[in-house]
Design an enzyme around this catalytic site. Structure first.
Site, PDB file in Angstrom:
ATOM      1  N   GLY A 198       0.832  -1.195   0.000  1.00 20.46           N
ATOM      2  CA  GLY A 198       0.000   0.000   0.000  1.00 20.46           C
ATOM      3  C   GLY A 198       0.865   1.244   0.000  1.00 20.46           C
ATOM      4  O   GLY A 198       1.979   1.227   0.538  1.00 20.46           O
TER       5      GLY A 198
ATOM      6  N   GLN B  87       3.374  10.006   0.474  1.00 18.42           N
ATOM      7  CA  GLN B  87       4.650   9.317   0.727  1.00 18.42           C
ATOM      8  C   GLN B  87       5.669   9.553  -0.396  1.00 18.42           C
ATOM      9  O   GLN B  87       6.858   9.337  -0.206  1.00 18.42           O
ATOM     10  CB  GLN B  87       4.429   7.811   0.921  1.00 18.42           C
ATOM     11  CG  GLN B  87       3.704   7.492   2.230  1.00 18.42           C
ATOM     12  CD  GLN B  87       3.489   5.999   2.378  1.00 18.42           C
ATOM     13  OE1 GLN B  87       2.527   5.449   1.863  1.00 18.42           O
ATOM     14  NE2 GLN B  87       4.383   5.326   3.074  1.00 18.42           N
TER      15      GLN B  87
ATOM     16  N   CYS C 219       5.773   0.056   7.344  1.00 17.09           N
ATOM     17  CA  CYS C 219       5.443   1.235   6.548  1.00 17.09           C
ATOM     18  C   CYS C 219       6.641   1.585   5.678  1.00 17.09           C
ATOM     19  O   CYS C 219       7.775   1.568   6.160  1.00 17.09           O
ATOM     20  CB  CYS C 219       5.107   2.395   7.481  1.00 17.09           C
ATOM     21  SG  CYS C 219       4.690   3.908   6.610  1.00 17.09           S
ATOM     22  N   LEU C 220       6.387   1.912   4.417  1.00 14.51           N
ATOM     23  CA  LEU C 220       7.496   2.248   3.517  1.00 14.51           C
ATOM     24  C   LEU C 220       8.177   3.557   3.910  1.00 14.51           C
ATOM     25  O   LEU C 220       9.271   3.842   3.460  1.00 14.51           O
ATOM     26  CB  LEU C 220       7.006   2.309   2.063  1.00 14.51           C
ATOM     27  CG  LEU C 220       6.588   0.973   1.432  1.00 14.51           C
ATOM     28  CD1 LEU C 220       6.033   1.187   0.029  1.00 14.51           C
ATOM     29  CD2 LEU C 220       7.761  -0.003   1.377  1.00 14.51           C
TER      30      LEU C 220
ATOM     31  N   HIS D   6      -4.555   2.125   7.459  1.00 12.37           N
ATOM     32  CA  HIS D   6      -3.176   2.625   7.598  1.00 12.37           C
ATOM     33  C   HIS D   6      -2.924   3.730   6.552  1.00 12.37           C
ATOM     34  O   HIS D   6      -2.405   4.799   6.878  1.00 12.37           O
ATOM     35  CB  HIS D   6      -2.200   1.449   7.409  1.00 12.37           C
ATOM     36  CG  HIS D   6      -0.753   1.834   7.360  1.00 12.37           C
ATOM     37  ND1 HIS D   6       0.152   1.422   8.311  1.00 12.37           N
ATOM     38  CD2 HIS D   6      -0.037   2.583   6.474  1.00 12.37           C
ATOM     39  CE1 HIS D   6       1.355   1.906   8.004  1.00 12.37           C
ATOM     40  NE2 HIS D   6       1.256   2.610   6.891  1.00 12.37           N
ATOM     41  N   GLU D   7      -3.334   3.479   5.303  1.00 14.84           N
ATOM     42  CA  GLU D   7      -3.090   4.458   4.238  1.00 14.84           C
ATOM     43  C   GLU D   7      -3.943   5.708   4.416  1.00 14.84           C
ATOM     44  O   GLU D   7      -3.498   6.817   4.140  1.00 14.84           O
ATOM     45  CB  GLU D   7      -3.337   3.837   2.854  1.00 14.84           C
ATOM     46  CG  GLU D   7      -2.508   2.607   2.524  1.00 14.84           C
ATOM     47  CD  GLU D   7      -1.010   2.803   2.686  1.00 14.84           C
ATOM     48  OE1 GLU D   7      -0.534   3.942   2.580  1.00 14.84           O
ATOM     49  OE2 GLU D   7      -0.316   1.801   2.944  1.00 14.84           O
TER      50      GLU D   7
ATOM     51  N   HIS E  48      -2.270   8.118   6.540  1.00 16.70           N
ATOM     52  CA  HIS E  48      -1.264   8.943   5.855  1.00 16.70           C
ATOM     53  C   HIS E  48      -1.905  10.209   5.281  1.00 16.70           C
ATOM     54  O   HIS E  48      -1.318  11.282   5.335  1.00 16.70           O
ATOM     55  CB  HIS E  48      -0.611   8.162   4.706  1.00 16.70           C
ATOM     56  CG  HIS E  48       0.502   7.260   5.137  1.00 16.70           C
ATOM     57  ND1 HIS E  48       1.651   7.733   5.740  1.00 16.70           N
ATOM     58  CD2 HIS E  48       0.662   5.920   5.044  1.00 16.70           C
ATOM     59  CE1 HIS E  48       2.461   6.703   5.996  1.00 16.70           C
ATOM     60  NE2 HIS E  48       1.879   5.596   5.598  1.00 16.70           N
TER      61      HIS E  48
END
Ligand code: ZN
Length: 174
Positions: A46, A51, A94-95, A136-137, A140
């Site tokens: 995701g 990001q 997380c990226l 989660h996204e 962001h």
């Protein structure tokens, strides 16, 4: 399509609240393709536009069902309509927070409305990994990172650790 650089915590841009998209046009579709390519290159499931530094309410998710079979879902202006009372606790990565995993409690299922890649209105019931991932996204987009669910002390320690990692990465060894 192009692979973009994924911003890392504590980058202040990650703390910007993303803005709704007026219309899904070519620019947004190009952004979605870049996001997808970047996410795949980094082996994520995701990614939110912020990001890669774009404060637009756009998310891409691709949860592999079978190997070599891809099924990306693009969410533009996603809104969570319903969330279950039942919660589930999962370890999340997380990226933008590489090498860190945090256990987070979230509603175990939810319903999301959004515009797809072509600007069509969609409604999706999510559970399991997809529910965790979309929530989660969505965080962001609202400038929330998974470490915000930790106690203040734990969070401060982690951010310190991350800042040190960043310094090391920028060090040139000759
Ligand atoms: Zn993330």
């Amino acid at each position: 399509m192009a692979i973009k650089k994924i911003l890392q915590e504590p980058d202040p841009i990650l703390r910007q609240i993303s803005k709704p998209v007026d219309e899904v046009g070519l620019e947004e579709q190009e952004l979605m393709s870049d996001m997808y390519e970047t996410m795949i290159a980094e082996k994520g499931i995701g990614l939110a536009a912020i990001q890669i530094g774009v404060p637009k309410r756009i998310i891409v998710i691709d949860i592999p069902v079978e190997e070599n079979k891809r099924n990306p879902i693009y969410f533009v202006n996603p809104v969570i309509k319903k969330q279950s009372k039942e919660m589930s606790r999962n370890e999340e990565g997380c990226l933008s927070l590489k090498s860190i995993f945090v256990e987070v409690n979230r509603p175990s299922s939810c319903e999301v409305t959004y515009l797809d890649y072509y600007g069509e209105k969609q409604n999706l019931k999510c559970d399991g990994l997809l529910a965790t991932c979309i929530q989660h996204e969505m965080d962001h987009l609202n400038a929330i990172l998974m470490i915000d669910y930790l106690s203040k002390l734990k969070k401060t320690m982690l951010i310190k650790k991350l800042s040190k990692l960043k310094i090391k990465e920028n060090r040139i060894v000759l």
